[in-house]
Design an enzyme around this catalytic site. Structure first.
Site, PDB file in Angstrom:
ATOM      1  N   SER A  13       0.800  -1.230   0.000  1.00 60.35           N
ATOM      2  CA  SER A  13       0.000   0.000   0.000  1.00 60.35           C
ATOM      3  C   SER A  13       0.833   1.280   0.000  1.00 60.35           C
ATOM      4  CB  SER A  13      -0.930   0.021   1.211  1.00 60.35           C
ATOM      5  OG  SER A  13      -0.180   0.035   2.407  1.00 60.35           O
ATOM      6  N   ASP A  16      -3.031   8.660   7.459  1.00 59.86           N
ATOM      7  CA  ASP A  16      -3.894   7.758   8.218  1.00 59.86           C
ATOM      8  C   ASP A  16      -3.029   6.938   9.172  1.00 59.86           C
ATOM      9  OD1 ASP A  16      -2.768   5.648   6.796  1.00 59.86           O
ATOM     10  OD2 ASP A  16      -4.535   5.274   5.550  1.00 59.86           O
ATOM     11  N   HIS A  35      -0.065   5.340   6.967  1.00 63.59           N
ATOM     12  CA  HIS A  35       0.605   5.915   5.801  1.00 63.59           C
ATOM     13  C   HIS A  35       0.964   7.390   5.982  1.00 63.59           C
ATOM     14  CE1 HIS A  35      -1.998   2.569   4.364  1.00 63.59           C
ATOM     15  NE2 HIS A  35      -0.846   2.201   3.837  1.00 63.59           N
TER      16      HIS A  35
END
Ligand SMILES: *[C@@H]1O[C@H](CO)[C@@H](O)[C@H](O)[C@H]1NC(C)=O
Ligand SMILES: *[C@@H]1O[C@H](CO)[C@@H](O)[C@H](O)[C@H]1NC(C)=O
Ligand SMILES: *[C@@H]1O[C@H](CO)[C@@H](O)[C@H](O)[C@H]1NC(C)=O
Ligand SMILES: *[C@@H]1O[C@H](CO)[C@@H](O)[C@H](O)[C@H]1NC(C)=O
Length: 350
Positions: free
Chosen positions: A35, A325, A328
């Site tokens: 991600s 978040d 990240h």
């Protein structure tokens, strides 16, 4: 030191931009992993791990969510810009990855993927094996477009970036008793290293010669880790950071072995641990004021690490937040990270 570094990176940036002047410095940029670098492959998968809804992407071009796990650009988006590309490598599974657009590289990364195949399978993400299969299909397309000779040049001179390991630890090992009761962090790291070696060897066999791999970040400082494992404190979880440092040392040693085994390979380990740790510990030095709370999804109570349109307390301006978040970095932190990658990656462009 901080001042010197920023003068240096300014200098490198100026140099890169003046050299590039139209043509990118390398023919292609291909990206693999999780991600941290996914730009939308998971949008097209039946996985729960997605970021194609607001407020993700609110500071990106057009202010639209793309599937990037960020409010704006990823570090690799900045890398693409620094290398002189005028567009970002498209997600392999997206509509943009068609025709001549694929010639300058494609992004195969999939959130929740990792070195450990079962991490990806757990979340129905693309395993690294699958990403490599897609890479082979991409190579075939390139050969069809420009012929074998030109294609070989694109594969060998193009840059390949791999970012993995975070999901293996954060979304699997630490929360999965079937792993953490059976393997020590060191033993689990050894398993991941085998997978890493195989991956690099396979890329090499397919003609790739310039490969960069990112280290683990200070996983113990991710807001989600502090929430889950911080026992109510607001401090980085020392044990997780220690595991990350050990993993990173193994990654370096394994890479040195690969370099001595594979003639002509340029293999660089990009340290993202230290630059991110510095931002977290001394945010003000780089113009940040919040490095503990994430802008989105962790709220003031840090009860959840989910970020979506209904999240309570999402900050109105993420510019001064290190984290977007729970897992990240924000776009502004990614920009700082990308400058550090550029300094470390000179071997790959020379
Ligand atoms: C991927 O998903 C997008 C949006 O959901 C869709 O428009 C596109 O056709 C899909 N692409 C593929 C190759 O399935
Ligand atoms: C292959 O490369 C040569 C030399 O750079 C170039 O002239 C030619 O147009 C390329 N072929 C294709 C099909 O792109
Ligand atoms: C491994 O670490 C050493 C010492 O920091 C460094 O000089 C070397 O370039 C690293 N190896 C790789 C492959 O990045
Ligand atoms: C966010 O804050 C930064 C720095 O404080 C400022 O430059 C920027 O204009 C702000 N953005 C918005 C959308 O308010």
């Amino acid at each position: 030191m901080g001042f010197l570094m920023s003068v240096l990176s300014g200098f490198l940036l100026a140099m890169v931009f003046s050299v590039s002047n139209g043509d990118p410095l390398v023919p292609a940029l291909c990206i693999f992993g999780d991600s941290v670098v996914d730009v939308g492959n998971n949008n097209n998968l039946s996985t729960l791990i997605k970021a194609n809804f607001p407020p993700y992407g609110r500071d990106f071009v057009n202010h639209k969510p793309t599937g990037r796990f960020c409010n704006g650009k990823l570090a690799t988006d900045y890398t693409a810009e620094y290398l002189g590309f005028t567009s970002y490598p498209p997600a392999y599974l997206s509509r943009e990855a068609r025709g001549k657009k694929v010639l300058t590289g494609v992004n195969f990364a999939s959130a929740a993927s990792g070195y450990y195949e079962r991490t990806a399978r757990l979340f129905r993400a693309l395993t690294l094996t699958r990403q490599l299969k897609y890479y082979k299909l991409w190579q075939r397309k390139v050969v069809n477009l420009v012929g074998r000779t030109n294609a070989t040049n694109i594969f060998s001179r193009g840059i390949h970036i791999l970012s993995a390991g975070s999901s293996d630890f954060m979304q699997n090992y630490y929360i999965n008793p079937l792993l953490n009761r059976v393997y020590s962090p060191a033993q689990f790291s050894d398993i991941l290293m085998k997978s890493y070696s195989t991956f690099v060897q396979n890329l090499y066999d397919l003609g790739a010669r310039r490969i960069g791999v990112t280290t683990l970040p200070p996983t113990g400082c991710l807001p989600a880790a502090v929430t889950l494992f911080g026992r109510g404190t607001n401090e980085c979880v020392a044990k997780l950071n220690k595991d990350a440092i050990s993993f990173n040392k193994k990654l370096n040693r394994t890479s040195e072995k690969l370099k001595s085994k594979l003639p002509g390979i340029k293999l660089v380990v990009f340290d993202i641990y230290q630059p991110l740790f510095d931002l977290i510990i001394k945010p003000a030095e780089s113009g940040f004021f919040e490095s503990r709370k994430a802008c989105c999804g962790t709220g003031t109570l840090e009860t959840s690490f989910l970020c979506n349109a209904r999240s309570i307390g999402t900050c109105s301006n993420a510019t001064n937040y290190v984290f977007w978040d729970g897992f990240h970095p924000s776009q502004s932190a990614n920009e700082k990270l990308a400058q550090s990658l550029l300094e470390q990656g000179f071997d790959l462009i020379s």
